[in-house]
Design a protein around this motif. Structure first.
Motif, short mmCIF file in Angstrom:
data_model
loop_
_atom_site.label_atom_id
_atom_site.label_comp_id
_atom_site.label_asym_id
_atom_site.label_seq_id
_atom_site.Cartn_x
_atom_site.Cartn_y
_atom_site.Cartn_z
N VAL A 156 0.84 -1.18 0.00
CA VAL A 156 0.00 0.00 0.00
C VAL A 156 0.88 1.24 0.00
CG1 VAL A 156 -1.74 1.28 1.29
CG2 VAL A 156 -1.84 -1.22 1.21
N GLY A 157 0.58 2.15 -0.94
CA GLY A 157 1.33 3.41 -1.00
C GLY A 157 2.52 3.38 -1.93
N ARG A 158 2.82 2.23 -2.60
CA ARG A 158 3.96 2.15 -3.51
C ARG A 158 3.51 1.46 -4.79
NH1 ARG A 158 8.66 -0.33 -2.67
NH2 ARG A 158 10.17 1.36 -2.57
N GLU A 159 3.87 2.05 -5.93
CA GLU A 159 3.52 1.46 -7.22
C GLU A 159 4.54 0.43 -7.66
OE1 GLU A 159 0.81 1.74 -9.03
OE2 GLU A 159 -0.07 3.02 -7.48
N ARG A 160 5.82 0.69 -7.34
CA ARG A 160 6.87 -0.22 -7.79
C ARG A 160 6.84 -1.50 -6.98
NH1 ARG A 160 12.11 -0.55 -6.12
NH2 ARG A 160 11.87 1.38 -4.92
N PRO A 161 6.81 -2.66 -7.65
CA PRO A 161 6.78 -3.93 -6.90
C PRO A 161 8.10 -4.15 -6.16
CG PRO A 161 7.02 -4.37 -9.25
CD PRO A 161 6.76 -2.89 -9.12
N GLU A 162 8.02 -4.89 -5.09
CA GLU A 162 9.18 -5.18 -4.25
C GLU A 162 9.27 -6.70 -4.06
OE1 GLU A 162 12.47 -4.37 -1.63
OE2 GLU A 162 11.34 -3.06 -3.02
N THR A 163 10.46 -7.23 -4.27
CA THR A 163 10.68 -8.64 -3.97
C THR A 163 10.98 -8.78 -2.48
OG1 THR A 163 11.57 -9.02 -6.18
CG2 THR A 163 12.02 -10.70 -4.50
N VAL A 164 10.21 -9.64 -1.83
CA VAL A 164 10.29 -9.78 -0.38
C VAL A 164 10.88 -11.15 -0.05
CG1 VAL A 164 9.00 -9.73 1.79
CG2 VAL A 164 8.27 -8.31 -0.13
N TYR A 165 11.76 -11.17 0.94
CA TYR A 165 12.44 -12.39 1.34
C TYR A 165 12.17 -12.67 2.82
CZ TYR A 165 15.11 -11.71 -2.97
OH TYR A 165 15.48 -11.53 -4.28
N ALA A 166 12.24 -13.94 3.16
CA ALA A 166 12.22 -14.35 4.57
C ALA A 166 13.65 -14.66 4.99
CB ALA A 166 11.35 -15.57 4.77
N LEU A 167 14.04 -14.12 6.14
CA LEU A 167 15.33 -14.44 6.73
C LEU A 167 15.11 -15.57 7.73
CD1 LEU A 167 18.34 -13.84 7.28
CD2 LEU A 167 17.60 -12.11 8.93
N VAL A 168 15.65 -16.76 7.42
CA VAL A 168 15.39 -17.94 8.26
C VAL A 168 16.63 -18.44 8.98
CG1 VAL A 168 13.45 -18.64 6.83
CG2 VAL A 168 15.73 -19.55 6.34
N GLY A 169 17.81 -17.86 8.72
CA GLY A 169 19.00 -18.34 9.42
C GLY A 169 20.24 -17.60 8.98
N ASP A 170 21.35 -17.91 9.64
CA ASP A 170 22.61 -17.26 9.35
C ASP A 170 23.42 -18.09 8.36
OD1 ASP A 170 23.38 -19.44 10.84
OD2 ASP A 170 24.06 -18.26 12.57
N GLU A 171 24.74 -17.86 8.34
CA GLU A 171 25.59 -18.55 7.37
C GLU A 171 25.60 -20.06 7.58
OE1 GLU A 171 27.68 -14.62 8.49
OE2 GLU A 171 26.46 -16.16 9.45
N THR A 172 25.48 -20.48 8.82
CA THR A 172 25.49 -21.92 9.09
C THR A 172 24.32 -22.61 8.41
OG1 THR A 172 26.56 -21.51 11.22
CG2 THR A 172 25.52 -23.65 10.91
N VAL A 173 23.13 -22.02 8.57
CA VAL A 173 21.94 -22.60 7.93
C VAL A 173 22.09 -22.54 6.42
CG1 VAL A 173 19.44 -22.37 7.67
CG2 VAL A 173 20.51 -21.97 9.90
N ALA A 174 22.57 -21.41 5.90
CA ALA A 174 22.68 -21.25 4.46
C ALA A 174 23.66 -22.24 3.85
CB ALA A 174 23.11 -19.81 4.13
N GLY A 175 24.66 -22.68 4.60
CA GLY A 175 25.66 -23.59 4.06
C GLY A 175 25.25 -25.05 4.05
N ARG A 176 24.11 -25.38 4.66
CA ARG A 176 23.70 -26.78 4.71
C ARG A 176 23.18 -27.26 3.36
NH1 ARG A 176 20.43 -25.88 10.34
NH2 ARG A 176 22.27 -25.78 11.72
N HIS A 177 23.50 -28.50 3.04
CA HIS A 177 23.08 -29.07 1.76
C HIS A 177 21.56 -29.10 1.64
CE1 HIS A 177 22.95 -31.69 -1.73
NE2 HIS A 177 22.16 -32.52 -1.05
N GLU A 178 20.86 -29.48 2.74
CA GLU A 178 19.41 -29.59 2.65
C GLU A 178 18.76 -28.23 2.38
OE1 GLU A 178 20.55 -29.84 7.10
OE2 GLU A 178 21.30 -30.59 5.16
N PHE A 179 19.38 -27.14 2.90
CA PHE A 179 18.82 -25.81 2.64
C PHE A 179 19.00 -25.43 1.17
CE2 PHE A 179 17.33 -21.63 3.44
CZ PHE A 179 18.12 -20.79 2.69
N ARG A 180 20.19 -25.69 0.63
CA ARG A 180 20.41 -25.35 -0.78
C ARG A 180 19.48 -26.16 -1.68
NH1 ARG A 180 25.81 -25.76 0.97
NH2 ARG A 180 26.08 -27.72 -0.18
N THR A 181 19.26 -27.43 -1.30
CA THR A 181 18.34 -28.26 -2.08
C THR A 181 16.93 -27.68 -2.04
OG1 THR A 181 19.66 -30.23 -1.62
CG2 THR A 181 17.39 -30.57 -2.35
#
Length: 748
Positions: free
Chosen positions: A655-680
């Motif tokens: 609401v209040g903005r015409e330009r679309p925005e891509t929104v992300y969820a932050l679910v963890g730090d570098e440790t989570v991001a480095g796990r194979h199951e997360f990348r899969t």
């Protein structure tokens, strides 16, 4: 014509003015001390708490024991409530060891769940044969057998007092005789009670209430020995346990006009006589508690008694001639209260310590002359300081004030430590401090206008670095600001309006303090500046007023730390009245250019920030509820966090903005991001989004089904339910031509 020359007032006049200025706050404090506002009583309580922490009551064995149904007992004997036969076995073992009285900090208000009648009814509902049902009904009644055990033991049962008129009428086991006029109007009054089963109540030798009432801050400083339900006087569990142990016939409640004492108005309770023990009480019938430090030898785990781990000689040593309290210390069963020496103490321990004090005749008391002595000290010391300051000056005046303050504080400590008297020096100390400050200010005409202006303009800067920066360069107090690249965080409690409906005003304040304090500590530790609190919401930012080259990672780690700390709070605070079950939050993070600086009016400034980046951060926080995630971040910030575990939620037009925005969820730090199951999972999630935006509904649904289990592990169950619903809707009713997959949000 000669101009009139202004004369400087003589020294005596100046000194009189300074003395008068010093007397004004003394008299104001005296007025407040006479009116006794809540802040004075709270300060007095905290001071006396400090005394008890510095000098707790030395433990002397007064023949009191606690049998604790603790975690190990529950593990060995099974979950509570136990069959009454097990409670009876515990009672019989203690009674056989020669206990003088056995008091239960437990209210047996409901029938035994394993009683034959209940089991037979259950069997009948399940279609058991009539012979089996009859056999079950013929079994001995557990409550009846427990009543027989109680009748053979010096047992005292507990009851709860209630503010409403529900519950059965209470028939005390022993009455109260009143010495003097009836002081019942001054006692704590209740309208009803939750009592033990009639058969158990009839078999017990004593019946006392277990209800404990803390002060406004929740700390129990006094334990009631007598209370009223209707027109009936009832003893507490501790008082009744002592009576039964002495085989006394009843109680004597002494009034303020008994034995020649002066009655200054309506009669008030001053003492309770229990057998050979006379106990001083407050006008409400309460005993001032003088707590000991934790005493392990006071407590005996119940399992040791039930399993016969204690030889007969040890049972005799522990229980013979003793007053024994039975309470529940296991997690989930414990009745926890706050005391001056412990944040969490078992309620049964307070009953036991009250009996110890009564047996040892070791009491704290606040005599009725204490208020008069405190007022005399306030006026005497305050007037003496006010008259002396004009002659002594600031330094010597401070020494004299310190001497007077030391006398007031030291006298109060001496009264507590040596005489066990509670004399409050708070008001005299406050009067001395106020007198010194006001009189000293009158002696100085030169002030640092610059520093006064700074402190007047800035009511509070949350960042110490910012205060130092402004003090070093006051020109920064000008209205306006600068544009900086910043990271912004919005945090809000979900459903706070609903939470507020279930809590009282004090509970809401306690809840917000318990929530906001650790969250603020986390943000400050991550180098954030707290902009403001908006009710239950927090607005914070990074990279101002001081540069923070690591602002993006600090913002991300701060949000993750807040989510983890909330989980710990929900676990640690479970069961507290001021913590409403499981609390959830939403956090919106964004980065970009902001205008930050001093904003407001020429009379009041606030160091804050504005800009589209801030607005979008607020919208992102609102999206967390719709997408079922805790932390939502914008595309600019996401681009700065390639090493973190980020999952694309959607493309949205807020609401209040015409330009679309891509929104992300932050679910963890570098440790989570480095796990194979997360990348899969991330690869599968991207494929699902691509199919969804390409309107390949079958492929999108297949990918959503394949990813759904893993999505729940990252807190994305609501997100995937949302996409599955959209896929079904668009399969039945395809989107219009030119659809770009962007969600158009209608709410902030």
């Amino acid at each position: 014509m000669l101009a009139r020359r202004t004369k400087r007032p003589p020294a005596s006049t100046r000194r009189s003015t300074i003395a008068a200025a010093g007397l004004v706050p003394v008299l104001l404090v005296a007025l407040l001390a006479f009116l006794q506002p809540t802040i004075f009583t709270e300060a007095r309580g905290l001071l006396f708490d400090t005394y008890q922490r510095l000098s707790p009551r030395p433990f002397r064995d007064a023949g009191v024991r606690i049998v604790d149904i603790d975690e190990e007992t529950i593990r060995r004997m099974g979950q509570w409530p136990w069959p009454r036969g097990d409670v009876g076995a515990l009672t019989k073992a203690i009674a056989d060891a020669g206990a003088a009285s056995i008091a239960f900090d437990i209210v047996f208000s409901e029938p035994d769940r394993t009683s034959p009648g209940r089991l037979a009814a259950l069997a009948e509902r399940q279609g058991a044969p009539a012979a089996q049902i009859a056999a079950i009904r013929g079994l001995p009644d557990q409550d009846g057998r427990f009543a027989e055990t109680l009748a053979a033991a010096p047992a005292v049962l507990g009851l709860f007092l209630t503010a409403d008129a529900s519950g059965a009428p209470v028939q005390p086991k022993a009455g109260f005789a009143v010495a003097g006029s009836d002081p019942g109007a001054s006692l704590n009054a209740y309208r009803g009670a939750i009592v033990p089963l009639p058969a158990l109540q009839a078999s017990a030798r004593g019946l006392g209430f277990v209800s404990l009432r803390g002060d406004a801050d929740g700390i129990v400083r006094r334990v009631p020995l007598v209370a009223k339900v209707g027109d009936t006087l009832l003893p507490s569990l501790s008082a009744e346990a002592l009576r039964v142990a002495q085989e006394a016939g009843g109680f004597v409640l002494k009034s303020s006009d008994a034995s020649g004492e002066v009655n200054s108005g309506r009669p008030e309770a001053v003492a309770v006589k229990i057998g050979a023990a006379e106990v001083p009480v407050t006008e409400r019938g309460e005993l001032w508690m003088h707590y000991t430090a934790p005493v392990p030898e006071r407590v005996v785990p119940a399992w040791k008694v039930l399993e016969g781990k204690l030889p007969p000689a040890e049972m005799q040593r522990l229980f013979s001639g003793r007053i024994v309290f039975i309470g529940t210390g296991a997690v989930g069963l414990r009745d926890l209260v706050s005391t001056p020496v412990a944040d969490r103490e078992l309620g049964v321990t307070l009953h036991a310590e009250a009996v110890e004090q009564m047996v040892l005749q070791d009491f704290l008391s606040r005599p009725d002359w204490a208020a008069g002595l405190e007022m005399a000290a306030l006026l005497g010391a305050g007037i003496a300081l006010a008259l002396a300051l004009p002659w002594l000056g600031a330094l010597r005046g401070a020494l004299f004030a310190g001497l007077l303050a030391g006398g007031a504080g030291g006298g109060s400590w001496y009264a507590f430590e040596e005489k066990h008297l509670l004399v409050d020096p708070t008001a005299p100390l406050l009067a001395l401090l106020a007198c010194y400050l006001v009189a000293t200010l009158f002696t100085y005409v030169r002030e640092e206008r610059q520093r006064r202006y700074i402190h007047g303009a800035f009511d509070r800067y949350l960042s110490p670095d910012l205060v130092k920066r402004i003090t070093d360069d006051p020109s920064q107090l000008e209205l306006g600001g600068e544009v900086r690249e910043m990271s912004v965080l919005f945090c809000d409690i979900r459903g706070f309006s609903h939470i507020s409906e279930g809590l009282g005003p004090q509970q809401i304040i306690g809840f917000l303090i318990a929530f906001l304090t650790p969250m603020t500590d986390i943000l400050i530790a991550r180098r954030a500046t707290i902009d403001k609190y908006i009710g239950d919401a927090i607005l914070a930012f990074w990279n101002a007023p001081l540069d923070d080259p690591d602002q993006y990672r600090n913002a991300a780690r701060g949000a993750l730390d807040m989510a983890a700390r909330l989980d710990a709070l929900n676990a640690d605070m479970a069961g507290r009245e001021d913590w409403p079950g499981t609390v959830e939050i939403g956090i919106g993070l964004n980065a970009g250019p902001c205008c930050v600086g001093n904003m407001g009016s020429a009379r009041r400034l606030s160091y804050s920030l504005i800009g589209d980046t801030v607005n979008l951060a607020s919208r992102l926080e609102g999206l967390t509820k719709q997408y079922g995630v805790r932390i939502a971040i914008g595309a600019v910030l996401a681009a700065q966090l390639p090493e973190f575990a980020l999952i694309e939620l959607d493309r949205v037009r807020v609401v209040g903005r015409e330009r679309p925005e891509t929104v992300y969820a932050l679910v963890g730090d570098e440790t989570v991001a480095g796990r194979h199951e997360f990348r899969t999972f991330l690869d599968g999630h991207a494929t699902m989004l691509a199919a969804y935006r390409a309107q390949d509904w079958d492929e999108a649904e297949r990918r959503a089904s394949a990813n759904e289990t893993a999505a729940r592990g990252y807190g994305l169950a609501t997100l995937y339910a949302r996409y599955r619903a959209l896929i079904e809707r668009y399969r039945a009713d395809p989107p219009p031509p030119g659809w770009d997959g962007v969600a158009q949000l209608k709410e902030k």
